[in-house]
Structure formats: structure tokens, C-alpha cells
Design an enzyme around this catalytic site. Structure first.
Site, mmCIF file in Angstrom:
data_model
loop_
_atom_site.group_PDB
_atom_site.id
_atom_site.type_symbol
_atom_site.label_atom_id
_atom_site.label_comp_id
_atom_site.label_asym_id
_atom_site.label_seq_id
_atom_site.Cartn_x
_atom_site.Cartn_y
_atom_site.Cartn_z
ATOM 1 N N ASP A 1 10.731 -52.004 -56.446
ATOM 2 C CA ASP A 1 9.997 -51.061 -57.292
ATOM 3 C C ASP A 1 8.891 -50.314 -56.552
ATOM 4 O O ASP A 1 9.160 -49.426 -55.753
ATOM 5 C CB ASP A 1 9.466 -51.789 -58.515
ATOM 6 C CG ASP A 1 8.999 -50.840 -59.609
ATOM 7 O OD1 ASP A 1 9.146 -49.612 -59.439
ATOM 8 O OD2 ASP A 1 8.495 -51.306 -60.647
ATOM 9 N N HIS B 1 13.119 -53.375 -65.790
ATOM 10 C CA HIS B 1 11.975 -54.072 -66.385
ATOM 11 C C HIS B 1 12.373 -54.715 -67.714
ATOM 12 O O HIS B 1 12.483 -55.925 -67.792
ATOM 13 C CB HIS B 1 10.752 -53.171 -66.557
ATOM 14 C CG HIS B 1 10.278 -52.519 -65.305
ATOM 15 N ND1 HIS B 1 9.971 -53.238 -64.171
ATOM 16 C CD2 HIS B 1 10.092 -51.215 -64.989
ATOM 17 C CE1 HIS B 1 9.599 -52.402 -63.217
ATOM 18 N NE2 HIS B 1 9.674 -51.177 -63.686
#
Length: 457
Positions: free
Chosen positions: A323, A272
Site C-alpha cells: 500500500d 482494506h
């Protein structure tokens, strides 16, 4: 007994040196043994229009596939990542090893059909739902790896160190099954590596959940126990609240703190890293670490936009991950990565270094292949002799326009197709997708449906 040599002949293929026409790819024992361009086909060759090296997904939480689409109802006007996390914890508390294996196999089958042949699984469901260890401590990890084996995808297992609920706070009751210590994590790594010593599809690395969940001493202790060549992944700077808490508790922003305190290098994947200041962006790029970007999940959770253009201009490396697995789509991850930048800057065709001209689809694909392969620690991912025999076949008829060549193929696949049209997919020398269907689709899907019904009951 040696494996027979098989071959594919492609009208065009994306090789490490660029697009080539009339390409023969031979493979045996799970690896490419010969690749030649500008040659004639052999009678026994399997014919293909377009052959691509498939992408890796460098960040996945397989269990979250079991809640795909179920968190889109507003329960709180202040709905955010933190309220979504409560629903995720509720799911995590109910999954057993059999359910984990079935969910993982379904997800990984979907990934193969979506253009991925390698996944880095950031795994932290270590204990039983009540927090007690299983008789075999790596039980849940084996379930994930077994699910990958059923689907036939390449796996980089990242057993993940998880020690605290937040900066300076002990684990909450709903996090007890995540609890771990460095020696516990090394035990999982060792058990998985030993069980799959001769399996070219299985690799291991280590995950550090986040700076919220591990401190400096935890990180140093963990790194002292793992081999020097394994990938190291960490969630970092995903949410603004996380950044503010880090500044309050540690006196610095998360990425700045990590780069100051730990020797971050090309083994690392910073997942991220959404909220960076300009100095962090430049230092992160210079470290050689890979940015693990998950645009679908980051959009779904309202995380924010990674400073992709500045990071690319600073020489940074990146790859894509699925994810939360709300949707497995290689081309949608790449498309959303670019479109987020366009919406923010109100300009077009941004994902290229500096003033360089060229294909955005090609750049995104190449960069994600290289960065993702590095982060997964499986050594390449390209259509090259000696590499694992992974490839994806796309039919010309599946493209939105006829007679496309070279980079126009990738631009069309990324920006003008709702889904990646993987016709046939090869992983480790085995055909796992044929004519758009997984070779074990009915069996895997039936087990998944049974597992979900059991969870709901």
C-alpha cells in the site's frame, strides 16, 4: 534461439503439495520446465538450503515511497488518515515521469529483497501536476512499468478510475491529476499491454478508486469496456468516516452496497474492507473476491482491524499488499496481520480455519500466495512446471534456530526474523537478488536519491 536450461537444487522446498526434500528445479525461457523431489543433485545445479515461492504484493502506491517516514510528526491533535492524505496530495502534486520511474524502481528493488516478486500497482497519477494530459496519456503509467522493468519485478498495472472527491462532490484542485474517465483508463491498459505483449512479467487490470470517487454508472461503464478476465480492484470501507458517509449518501454500508449492485466475483480484490458487519463478512467471503489486506499501512494510518478470523471461517480468500510503502516487508505484513488479531481477541494462533490445528506461519503464507496471485492475475505463483520461474532462496544460517524443517521454517521467518532474509531471488528466470543485494542496487539507489533531492528542491 531457445534459452539455456538452468537449475537449482534445494535441500528443502515448498511445492504446491507441501514441503519436499532434495528438490531440483529446472527453468528456461522464464518458466519452470521440470521440478523433481527426492532426487540427487547434478554437477551444474546451483545449490540452495531452502527455496520458497515468493509472495505477491497485491496493492501498492509506488509514489508514496517518497514520503516514507516523513508523516510521523503530529501536526494536529486529531491526526488521522484524512490529515495524512493532505501530505500525500502535496507529494503527488510534485512528481514528474522521471521521478516516478526512479521512485518505483527503488521501491520494487526493496520489494524483491523483502520477499515479493509481483506487485499490483494501483495507479492514479495520470495527468501532469496542473491537471493537463501528457502528450502520451499513459506517460506516468509507463514510468511505473519502466521502473518495474529496471528492478526486474513482475508488474500488474491497475490504471485507476478516479472521478470525484467524495460522494456527490467534484474533484478538488489537488486531485486534478487523478482525473480520468473509462475510455481514458482503457487507453492506458491498451497501450501498456501492446508495449509489453511478449513480456511475461507485465499484466494489466483495472482499478476503481473507491465508492467515494466512482458511482454506479461509472463502475458499470468501466466494466463494460474491459476484458472479462482482468483483475478488478477497489478501495473500500477503509475508514469509519467513509462507511458513515456511504450510509448517508447511498443508504447502505460500502461492501453491502457493492455486493448488492455489482456482480462481484473472483476477479475482484476489495482492498482494506476494514469495517465490515457480520453479514458483509459472510457475503464477501462467499463472493470469491480477494480481501486485499495491508496491515503495515492500516496500522500506520490508524484504519482499524479487518475481521480476519470470521472471514477465514467463512471461507474467504485474502492476500497482502504494501500500500503506502512506508515499509516493504513480506514477513512483517503477515506477522502484523496475526498479531492484530491476537491483541484484539487476547488469544494466540488465530489465523487458521475453525478448530483446525497447525502452523499459523504456513497458513498465512499459503493463503497470501494463493489470494495474492489471483488478485494480481498472473496465474499461479507456485513452484510448479509451467509457472513463471520465481523463487526465493533462504540460507539455513539466516534462521533463528538450527536444523529447522518444513513449517517450522515459515513460522520462524514470519514470527522470529526482523526482516525476510532473501539471499537470492529469481524472477521470470533472472536472478535479481544475489547474496542479499540487488544486481542493480547501486545504480537504482543513486537515481532514487537524485529524484528525492530534486523533489525537495
Amino acid at each position: 534461439m531457445s534459452s539455456p536450461t538452468r537449475s537449482v537444487f534445494a535441500r528443502q522446498a515448498l511445492l504446491p503439495g507441501g514441503w519436499r526434500s532434495d528438490v531440483r528445479l529446472e527453468f528456461s525461457g522464464g518458466r519452470f520446465t521440470a521440478i523433481d523431489a527426492g532426487v540427487a543433485a547434478h554437477p551444474a545445479d546451483e545449490r540452495a538450503d531452502i527455496v520458497l515461492p515468493p509472495l505477491p504484493s497485491l496493492h501498492s502506491h509506488a509514489f508514496q515511497r517518497a514520503m516514507a517516514g516523513l508523516t510521523e510528526t503530529r501536526r494536529d491533535p486529531a491526526d488521522s488518515f484524512w490529515t495524512w492524505r493532505e501530505q500525500m496530495y502535496a507529494l503527488a502534486s510534485r512528481i514528474d515521469p522521471d521521478g516516478m520511474r526512479a521512485i518505483a524502481a527503488q521501491l520494487y528493488m526493496e520489494m524483491l529483497k523483502a520477499g515479493f516478486t509481483q506487485v499490483a500497482e494501483f495507479h492514479y497519477l495520470h495527468r501532469a501536476p496542473d491537471g493537463r494530459p501528457y502528450d502520451r496519456p499513459a506517460e506516468m503509467a509507463f514510468s511505473v512499468v519502466d521502473g518495474a522493468g529496471e528492478a526486474g519485478i513482475g508488474m500488474t498495472l491497475l490504471p485507476t478510475l478516479y472521478r470525484r472527491a467524495g460522494f456527490g462532490r467534484p474533484l478538488a484542485p489537488e486531485q486534478k491529476r487523478f482525473e480520468s474517465a473509462p475510455d481514458f483508463i482503457v487507453g492506458i491498459m491498451t497501450d501498456i499491454a501492446a508495449a509489453h505483449r511478449d513480456n511475461g512479467r507485465v499484466h494489466v487490470g483495472v482499478g476503481l478508486h473507491s465508492l467515494r470517487a466512482v458511482n454506479r454508472e461509472d463502475i458499470i461503464a468501466m466494466l463494460a469496456l474491459v476484458p472479462q478476465d482482468v483483475p478488478i480492484h477497489i478501495h473500500i470501507a477503509e475508514q469509519q468516516r467513509e462507511v458513515a458517509d456511504c450510509v448517508e449518501f447511498l443508504g447502505r454500508r460500502p461492501v453491502a452496497w457493492l455486493l448488492d449492485e455489482i456482480a462481484v466475483d473472483a476477479r475482484w480484490c476489495l482492498v482494506h474492507a476494514t469495517h465490515l458487519d457480520p453479514g458483509e463478512t459472510r457475503r464477501f467471503a462467499a463472493s470469491g473476491a480477494v480481501a486485499g489486506l495491508c496491515p503495515i499501512t492500516e496500522a500506520n494510518l490508524g484504519d482499524g482491524l479487518f475481521p480476519l478470523v470470521d472471514f477465514i471461517d467463512a471461507g474467504g480468500r485474502f492476500g497482502i499488499g504494501t500500500d503506502s510503502n512506508v515499509l516493504a516487508s513480506a514477513n512483517e505484513e503477515l506477522r502484523l496481520l496475526e498479531y492484530g488479531q491476537r491483541l484484539s481477541a487476547r488469544k494466540r494462533c488465530l489465523a487458521l480455519p475453525g478448530d483446525e490445528k497447525g502452523s499459523v506461519g504456513r497458513y498465512l503464507y499459503d493463503a497470501s500466495l494463493k489470494g495474492g496471485s489471483l488478485a494480481c492475475g498472473h496465474g499461479g505463483g507456485a513452484l510448479a512446471v509451467g509457472q513463471r520461474a520465481d523463487l526465493c532462496v533462504v540460507r539455513e544460517a539466516a534462521l533463528p534456530l538450527p536444523d529447522l524443517r518444513g513449517d517450522a521454517v515459515l513460522d520462524s521467518l514470519v514470527f522470529a526474523r526482523a526482516a525476510f532474509p532473501a539471499h537470492n531471488v529469481l524472477c521470470g528466470g533472472d536472478w535479481v537478488v544475489r547474496e542479499g543485494r540487488h544486481v542493480r542496487e547501486d545504480e537504482i539507489s543513486a537515481a532514487f536519491r537524485a529524484a528525492i533531492r530534486h523533489l525537495r528542491s
